[in-house]
Design an enzyme around this catalytic site. Structure first.
Site, PDB file in Angstrom:
ATOM      1  N   HIS A   1     -57.124-120.967 -32.624  1.00 41.65           N
ATOM      2  CA  HIS A   1     -58.568-120.967 -32.932  1.00 41.65           C
ATOM      3  C   HIS A   1     -59.085-122.393 -33.166  1.00 41.65           C
ATOM      4  CE1 HIS A   1     -59.142-116.614 -32.963  1.00 41.65           C
ATOM      5  NE2 HIS A   1     -58.006-116.508 -33.614  1.00 41.65           N
TER       6      HIS A   1
ATOM      7  N   ASP B   1     -63.644-122.506 -35.755  1.00 41.34           N
ATOM      8  CA  ASP B   1     -63.027-121.587 -34.795  1.00 41.34           C
ATOM      9  C   ASP B   1     -63.262-122.143 -33.395  1.00 41.34           C
ATOM     10  OD1 ASP B   1     -61.908-119.145 -33.602  1.00 41.34           O
ATOM     11  OD2 ASP B   1     -62.244-118.275 -35.584  1.00 41.34           O
TER      12      ASP B   1
ATOM     13  N   GLU C   1     -53.377-115.288 -34.686  1.00 42.30           N
ATOM     14  CA  GLU C   1     -53.577-115.261 -33.229  1.00 42.30           C
ATOM     15  C   GLU C   1     -53.340-116.616 -32.558  1.00 42.30           C
ATOM     16  OE1 GLU C   1     -56.895-111.736 -32.986  1.00 42.30           O
ATOM     17  OE2 GLU C   1     -57.634-113.715 -33.529  1.00 42.30           O
TER      18      GLU C   1
HETATM   19  C1  ACM Z   1     -58.411-112.022 -37.607  1.00 40.41           C
HETATM   20  O1  ACM Z   1     -59.175-111.048 -37.611  1.00 40.41           O
HETATM   21  N1  ACM Z   1     -58.087-112.609 -36.453  1.00 40.41           N
HETATM   22  C2  ACM Z   1     -57.845-112.549 -38.829  1.00 40.41           C
END
Ligand code: ACM
Ligand code: ZN
Length: 534
Positions: free
Chosen positions: A263, A193, A327
């Site tokens: 991410h 991440d 995201e």
């Molecule tokens: C997430 O909680 N961004 C998958």
């Protein structure tokens, strides 16, 4: 002299707790998760004592060894393992039987003479062993009975975010033990991440020399203050393989997640040429969504992604590979000459990227799983993990995708489990008490029957932005994982929250035996000051 006796008393209590040593009290088959059918029979009970042996064929020696270990821990008995029957001996006998049609199902037959566990496969035997182990937490006198059991769902998962905070190999194994105790069969390992890359990739050494380290962490929920304390760590490939094997022995598949194309800041900090702007970038200090993502118009990005996935697929035998996909802001793509030169007409930037990665993974005979954002542009073979509620999962199932339900409303175990938040470790603002988890139905009747068959099951997620000790992770997991275990295993018609609480109360003996922290809101008389908990 002024002795402080408290530490001595605590040590003594701890020693008593370190094994249950249950004696001739009745064992209770009403465990968590509740078996589908428990039929008591006439006749005397089976006494689990030091004269019992474990009888297992060669292909179940591993299960036999785990049973031996569990019974030592729960009942203080060291039972021998044998593969040869002798007259007049009493056995716990393990076997695989074609009579049990579900591979993960099992049948327990208990009589005074013996305790037989038959599974549809070694996995079914393992779940029968779990039921025996949990029943023994109440006592060692097993009433004559027949138990037939089979899971409702084939995907029973727990996730752990080891990027936002790093957790040791030993802790990951302790977490896997907890999954095993809950009949869970998937460990979704969030390995990368923005705030840290945690898996060794031999072709890209900077991912671990640079990407696994951050120079500080924001305080609280993105305050302006940084603690300036370095935080880092990663798993070598050898350690990851060791964890895969440890999980396999417990019939758990490790599904690795490499989150992309968003991410990815920790990777960009190592290889800035993979971003649209070229950086410079640094491993993230704060939480949330970063605008810097992989440049989807740069061929080098696909070379990088394919190299990383090649090593990942070599380490992890899981058929399913999680590619994240959540995201990913579009802003950098929209202003990037390379991305614009793709001239996309029929798909989005993320759709283009996902299709490329999908083709690569499927060409290697693995299946793609992604967060529900990938639904927008995914072939029907892609599996969807529904996190923004259950609606994306329901929609995906109706268009033929296999789905894992993990809605934030019920399955985000970093959220609070009490409204009285001053004693809670997590700073996450959502509220998910154990009752709410228990109420989840991943495949409700409101989804048409032919779509419902695509719902493979569910899982809960433990994001660790605000969880930096092992005790905190355990506390967030328990007892909600126990509620989820029953959601995923037991048929809805057998579920009942009131009786679950009673069964859970016995089950907490196992939490305590194995020294797991857990939230005690269901047992106000057990409440301890929060400083004891972590
Ligand atoms: C997430 O909680 N961004 C998958
Ligand atoms: Zn770009």
């Amino acid at each position: 002299m002024n002795f402080n006796l408290k530490p001595l008393v605590l040590t003594a209590l701890f020693a008593i707790h370190s094994s249950l040593f249950t004696s001739a009290a009745p064992a209770d088959y009403h465990v968590v998760p509740l078996p589908q059918s428990i039929q008591l029979a006439k006749g005397p009970a089976f006494l689990l004592d030091a004269d019992v042996q474990i009888l297992a064929p060669a292909e179940l020696q591993r299960e036999a060894a785990l049973l031996q270990q569990y019974l030592k821990e729960v009942a203080g008995l060291q039972l021998p393992i044998t593969d040869k029957r002798a007259k007049k001996m009493r056995y716990i006998e393990l076997g695989i039987s074609t009579k049990v049609t579900n591979q993960e199902g099992y049948m327990l037959n208990v009589s005074q003479k013996g305790f037989r566990i038959e599974g549809g496969s070694a996995a079914g035997v393992f779940y029968g062993i779990q039921t025996l182990r949990k029943a023994a937490a109440n006592g060692t006198e097993f009433a004559a009975a027949t138990i037939t059991d089979t899971p409702r769902f084939s995907w029973r998962g727990m996730h752990l975010d080891c990027s936002r905070h790093f957790f040791s190999v030993d802790f990951v194994k302790k977490y896997i033990d907890l999954l095993a105790m809950h009949n869970m069969n998937v460990f979704h390992w969030h390995l990368t991440d923005d705030q840290g890359w945690r898996i060794e990739i031999k072709k890209y050494p900077k991912l671990t020399t640079i990407g696994s380290q951050r120079s500080g962490t924001v305080l609280g929920i993105n305050a302006d203050l940084d603690d300036s304390i370095p935080h880092g760590g990663y798993y070598t490939q050898q350690q990851a393989r060791e964890i895969v094997e440890y999980a396999q022995e417990r019939h758990i598949t490790v599904v690795p997640e490499i989150d992309m194309p968003g991410h990815m800041l920790a990777a960009l900090a190592c290889y800035p040429e993979l971003g649209c702007t070229g950086g410079p970038y640094q491993v993230g200090h704060y939480w949330g969504v970063y605008k810097d993502v992989l440049c989807v118009g740069n061929p080098k990005v696909y070379e990088f992604v394919e190299d990383v996935l090649t090593e990942i697929m070599d380490i992890f035998p899981s058929e399913v590979i999680h590619i994240g996909g959540d995201e990913a802001p579009t802003e950098k793509w929209e202003h990037c000459a390379k991305c614009n030169s793709l001239n996309l007409k029929h798909t989005t930037y993320q759709g283009f990227f996902t299709k490329r990665v999908f083709d690569f993974i499927t060409a290697h005979h693995r299946r793609v799983l992604g967060w529900d954002e990938i639904l927008e542009a995914s072939p029907a073979d892609a599996m969807i993990m529904s996190w923004r509620g259950s609606a994306p999962g329901s929609q995906a199932a109706q268009t033929g995708h296999d789905v894992v339900m993990s809605p934030t409303s019920h399955c985000y175990f970093d959220y609070q489990q009490s409204k009285e938040t001053s004693h809670e470790p997590s700073r996450c603002s959502g509220y998910i008490p154990v009752e709410k988890v228990y109420a989840l139905d991943p495949a409700p009747d409101s989804i048409p029957a032919d779509a419902r068959k695509h719902i493979l099951g569910g899982q809960a997620n433990i994001w660790t932005e605000h969880l930096f000790t092992e005790g905190m992770v355990e506390y967030q997991a328990l007892p909600r994982m126990s509620a989820l275990a029953e959601v995923l295993w037991t048929m809805p018609e057998h579920k009942n929250f009131e009786t679950f609480k009673e069964r859970l109360t016995v089950f907490t003996r196992l939490y305590e035996l194995y020294h797991y922290q857990y939230a005690k809101h269901l047992w106000p008389d057990r409440q301890l000051p929060s400083r004891w908990l972590f």
